[in-house]
Design a protein around this motif. Structure first.
Motif, PDB file in Angstrom:
ATOM      1  N   PRO A  83      43.402  13.314  44.470  1.00 13.21           N
ATOM      2  CA  PRO A  83      42.289  14.230  44.741  1.00 13.21           C
ATOM      3  C   PRO A  83      41.472  13.849  45.971  1.00 13.21           C
ATOM      4  CG  PRO A  83      41.795  12.823  42.864  1.00 13.21           C
ATOM      5  CD  PRO A  83      43.240  12.593  43.198  1.00 13.21           C
ATOM      6  N   LYS A  84      41.669  12.629  46.474  1.00 11.39           N
ATOM      7  CA  LYS A  84      40.963  12.224  47.691  1.00 11.39           C
ATOM      8  C   LYS A  84      41.745  12.604  48.947  1.00 11.39           C
ATOM      9  CE  LYS A  84      38.487   8.425  45.477  1.00 11.39           C
ATOM     10  NZ  LYS A  84      38.221   6.954  45.461  1.00 11.39           N
ATOM     11  N   ARG A  85      42.905  13.209  48.770  1.00 11.13           N
ATOM     12  CA  ARG A  85      43.713  13.683  49.896  1.00 11.13           C
ATOM     13  C   ARG A  85      43.922  15.188  49.738  1.00 11.13           C
ATOM     14  NH1 ARG A  85      49.043  10.265  50.197  1.00 11.13           N
ATOM     15  NH2 ARG A  85      49.092  11.060  52.340  1.00 11.13           N
ATOM     16  N   LEU A  86      42.818  15.908  49.705  1.00  8.80           N
ATOM     17  CA  LEU A  86      42.821  17.327  49.362  1.00  8.80           C
ATOM     18  C   LEU A  86      42.679  18.204  50.609  1.00  8.80           C
ATOM     19  CD1 LEU A  86      42.646  19.580  47.183  1.00  8.80           C
ATOM     20  CD2 LEU A  86      40.171  19.141  47.097  1.00  8.80           C
ATOM     21  N   VAL A 121      47.677  20.193  48.516  1.00  9.64           N
ATOM     22  CA  VAL A 121      47.361  21.391  49.291  1.00  9.64           C
ATOM     23  C   VAL A 121      47.128  22.547  48.324  1.00  9.64           C
ATOM     24  CG1 VAL A 121      48.146  23.035  51.032  1.00  9.64           C
ATOM     25  CG2 VAL A 121      48.768  20.622  51.236  1.00  9.64           C
ATOM     26  N   VAL A 122      45.931  23.095  48.339  1.00 13.86           N
ATOM     27  CA  VAL A 122      45.629  24.294  47.558  1.00 13.86           C
ATOM     28  C   VAL A 122      45.836  25.492  48.474  1.00 13.86           C
ATOM     29  CG1 VAL A 122      43.888  25.558  46.250  1.00 13.86           C
ATOM     30  CG2 VAL A 122      43.984  23.057  46.108  1.00 13.86           C
ATOM     31  N   PHE A 123      46.769  26.364  48.099  1.00 10.31           N
ATOM     32  CA  PHE A 123      47.152  27.507  48.926  1.00 10.31           C
ATOM     33  C   PHE A 123      46.593  28.796  48.344  1.00 10.31           C
ATOM     34  CE2 PHE A 123      49.916  31.106  49.821  1.00 10.31           C
ATOM     35  CZ  PHE A 123      50.017  31.061  51.201  1.00 10.31           C
ATOM     36  N   PHE A 124      45.794  29.512  49.153  1.00  7.18           N
ATOM     37  CA  PHE A 124      45.241  30.796  48.743  1.00  7.18           C
ATOM     38  C   PHE A 124      46.099  31.925  49.311  1.00  7.18           C
ATOM     39  CE2 PHE A 124      41.399  28.018  48.861  1.00  7.18           C
ATOM     40  CZ  PHE A 124      41.144  28.029  47.494  1.00  7.18           C
ATOM     41  N   LEU A 125      46.541  32.811  48.433  1.00  9.59           N
ATOM     42  CA  LEU A 125      47.444  33.890  48.830  1.00  9.59           C
ATOM     43  C   LEU A 125      46.707  35.001  49.583  1.00  9.59           C
ATOM     44  CD1 LEU A 125      46.861  36.381  46.598  1.00  9.59           C
ATOM     45  CD2 LEU A 125      48.044  34.765  45.122  1.00  9.59           C
ATOM     46  N   GLY A 126      47.482  35.739  50.395  1.00  7.46           N
ATOM     47  CA  GLY A 126      46.948  36.885  51.109  1.00  7.46           C
ATOM     48  C   GLY A 126      47.062  38.155  50.289  1.00  7.46           C
ATOM     49  N   ASP A 178      35.544  31.906  42.912  1.00  2.52           N
ATOM     50  CA  ASP A 178      36.797  31.574  42.240  1.00  2.52           C
ATOM     51  C   ASP A 178      37.564  30.499  43.009  1.00  2.52           C
ATOM     52  OD1 ASP A 178      36.095  33.540  40.479  1.00  2.52           O
ATOM     53  OD2 ASP A 178      37.711  34.922  41.017  1.00  2.52           O
ATOM     54  N   SER A 179      37.592  30.622  44.332  1.00  2.00           N
ATOM     55  CA  SER A 179      38.305  29.642  45.154  1.00  2.00           C
ATOM     56  C   SER A 179      37.713  28.253  44.979  1.00  2.00           C
ATOM     57  CB  SER A 179      38.258  30.060  46.628  1.00  2.00           C
ATOM     58  OG  SER A 179      38.890  31.306  46.821  1.00  2.00           O
ATOM     59  N   ALA A 180      36.388  28.175  44.979  1.00  2.00           N
ATOM     60  CA  ALA A 180      35.727  26.886  44.797  1.00  2.00           C
ATOM     61  C   ALA A 180      35.984  26.324  43.403  1.00  2.00           C
ATOM     62  CB  ALA A 180      34.222  27.032  45.038  1.00  2.00           C
ATOM     63  N   ARG A 181      36.028  27.199  42.433  1.00  2.00           N
ATOM     64  CA  ARG A 181      36.304  26.755  41.066  1.00  2.00           C
ATOM     65  C   ARG A 181      37.718  26.187  40.955  1.00  2.00           C
ATOM     66  NH1 ARG A 181      34.608  31.161  36.914  1.00  2.00           N
ATOM     67  NH2 ARG A 181      32.610  30.581  37.834  1.00  2.00           N
ATOM     68  N   THR A 235      41.168  21.283  40.668  1.00  2.00           N
ATOM     69  CA  THR A 235      42.166  20.429  41.311  1.00  2.00           C
ATOM     70  C   THR A 235      41.678  18.993  41.414  1.00  2.00           C
ATOM     71  OG1 THR A 235      43.023  22.324  42.561  1.00  2.00           O
ATOM     72  CG2 THR A 235      43.548  20.127  43.395  1.00  2.00           C
ATOM     73  N   VAL A 236      40.431  18.821  41.818  1.00  2.00           N
ATOM     74  CA  VAL A 236      39.882  17.472  41.935  1.00  2.00           C
ATOM     75  C   VAL A 236      39.890  16.769  40.579  1.00  2.00           C
ATOM     76  CG1 VAL A 236      37.776  16.167  42.407  1.00  2.00           C
ATOM     77  CG2 VAL A 236      38.512  17.952  43.991  1.00  2.00           C
ATOM     78  N   ARG A 237      39.548  17.511  39.542  1.00  2.00           N
ATOM     79  CA  ARG A 237      39.484  16.908  38.203  1.00  2.00           C
ATOM     80  C   ARG A 237      40.857  16.591  37.622  1.00  2.00           C
ATOM     81  NH1 ARG A 237      36.011  21.298  37.232  1.00  2.00           N
ATOM     82  NH2 ARG A 237      37.639  22.239  35.933  1.00  2.00           N
ATOM     83  N   GLU A 238      41.839  17.444  37.862  1.00  2.00           N
ATOM     84  CA  GLU A 238      43.070  17.404  37.081  1.00  2.00           C
ATOM     85  C   GLU A 238      44.332  16.988  37.843  1.00  2.00           C
ATOM     86  OE1 GLU A 238      42.935  17.854  33.915  1.00  2.00           O
ATOM     87  OE2 GLU A 238      40.924  18.698  33.725  1.00  2.00           O
ATOM     88  N   ILE A 239      44.301  16.986  39.158  1.00  2.00           N
ATOM     89  CA  ILE A 239      45.563  16.923  39.901  1.00  2.00           C
ATOM     90  C   ILE A 239      46.271  15.579  39.790  1.00  2.00           C
ATOM     91  CG2 ILE A 239      44.761  16.124  42.163  1.00  2.00           C
ATOM     92  CD1 ILE A 239      47.185  19.056  41.343  1.00  2.00           C
TER      93      ILE A 239
END
Length: 294
Positions: A134-137, A66-71, A115-118, A123-127
């Protein structure tokens, strides 16, 4: 008696949050069982292109991510302040990634979406190195961060710049997200989105279309900052009209701010936010029925 003590402690904590910086307080009181397995990792060249990773103690390269973007209205916020979110997600078997992104006035729409997409591409490359699959993103965010998450899932152009497609996401989770806010009334938000010439394509609701990932949309009924009817309810209806799977939840005991705070251990009595996120992610966005496989 335990519930009574939790409620009394939570009431004291909520009172304290009004008198000091709330997020560090939540971090201090929410050690959790998740480990910060990566701190200050660079996903780009800017000083704000950094992220932290929180992994379950038993992560084995197969945990959902889960990639979480802050408010913070695209003008403030630090990833370290949301350690309680990373720990909460990791304690439920998810690898959490919490990135910073550039803020106004350094940038404006749409730079923070790039930036969010980057961060997602990193994450896909390194997680896998941190126990994630990375297939459960999934993408998730609170308030303006929920806007970022929605745009990653719904507007294909941002991931396309990173060589990705929205179907790389298994689902998206929005907590009190602003998905339809034209004309802009908030004076802080106006320069972020070039008011009064804000482009209609900046609104997530205008990108609702068939084939996008399932959504879990959560809001506070008493939200005074982001209207849950205009935003969460309307977005859910628009997605359903496009035959996209949507789960929507509305909680009574939280506000715009305490909705995300309810992820922290001391405040979980306010709303089952973490339980709801856990069910959505571990059911693969609702694709898997408990006890069955897809």
């Amino acid at each position: 008696m335990k519930k009574l003590h939790a409620a009394l402690f939570g009431a004291i904590l909520l009172g304290g949050l009004a008198a000091c910086s709330p997020l560090p307080t939540l971090n201090a009181l929410s050690p959790g069982s998740g480990l910060r397995s990566g701190s200050g990792l660079a996903y780009g060249d800017n000083v704000r292109h950094k992220l932290d990773v929180y992994s379950p103690e038993d992560a084995s390269a197969s945990a959902p991510v889960v990639v979480f973007f802050l408010g913070g209205n695209w003008s403030k916020g630090e990833r370290e302040d949301y350690a309680f979110v990373g720990r909460a997600l990791a304690s439920r078997g998810m690898v959490a990634v919490i990135p910073d992104f550039r803020l106004h006035p350094e940038v404006s729409y749409p730079d923070f979406l790039d930036d969010s997409a980057r961060a997602l591409a990193w994450t896909v490359r390194e997680i896998a190195r941190y126990g994630g699959d990375p297939k459960r993103l999934f993408v998730m965010g609170h308030s303006s961060g929920a806007y970022n998450a929605a745009m990653m899932a719904l507007d294909a152009q941002w991931l396309a710049k990173q060589g990705m497609q929205p179907n790389a996401l298994r689902g998206w989770i929005g907590l009190a997200g602003p998905y339809d806010f034209l004309p802009i009334e908030n004076p802080v938000t106006k320069p972020v989105f070039h008011f009064p010439t804000t482009p209609p394509e900046s609104q997530p609701i205008n990108h609702a279309r068939a084939g996008t990932p399932p959504a879990l949309l959560i809001a506070a009924n008493s939200d005074k900052l982001v209207d849950p009817v205009r935003n969460t309810r309307a977005m859910a209806a628009r997605l359903r009209a496009k035959e996209v799977a949507v789960q929507e939840l509305y909680f009574d005991k939280v506000s715009h701010t305490t909705l995300v705070a309810s992820l922290a251990a001391p405040l979980r009595f306010l709303a089952p936010t973490l339980d709801s996120v856990e069910r959505f992610v571990h059911s693969d966005g609702g694709r898997i029925t408990p006890g069955k496989t897809n």
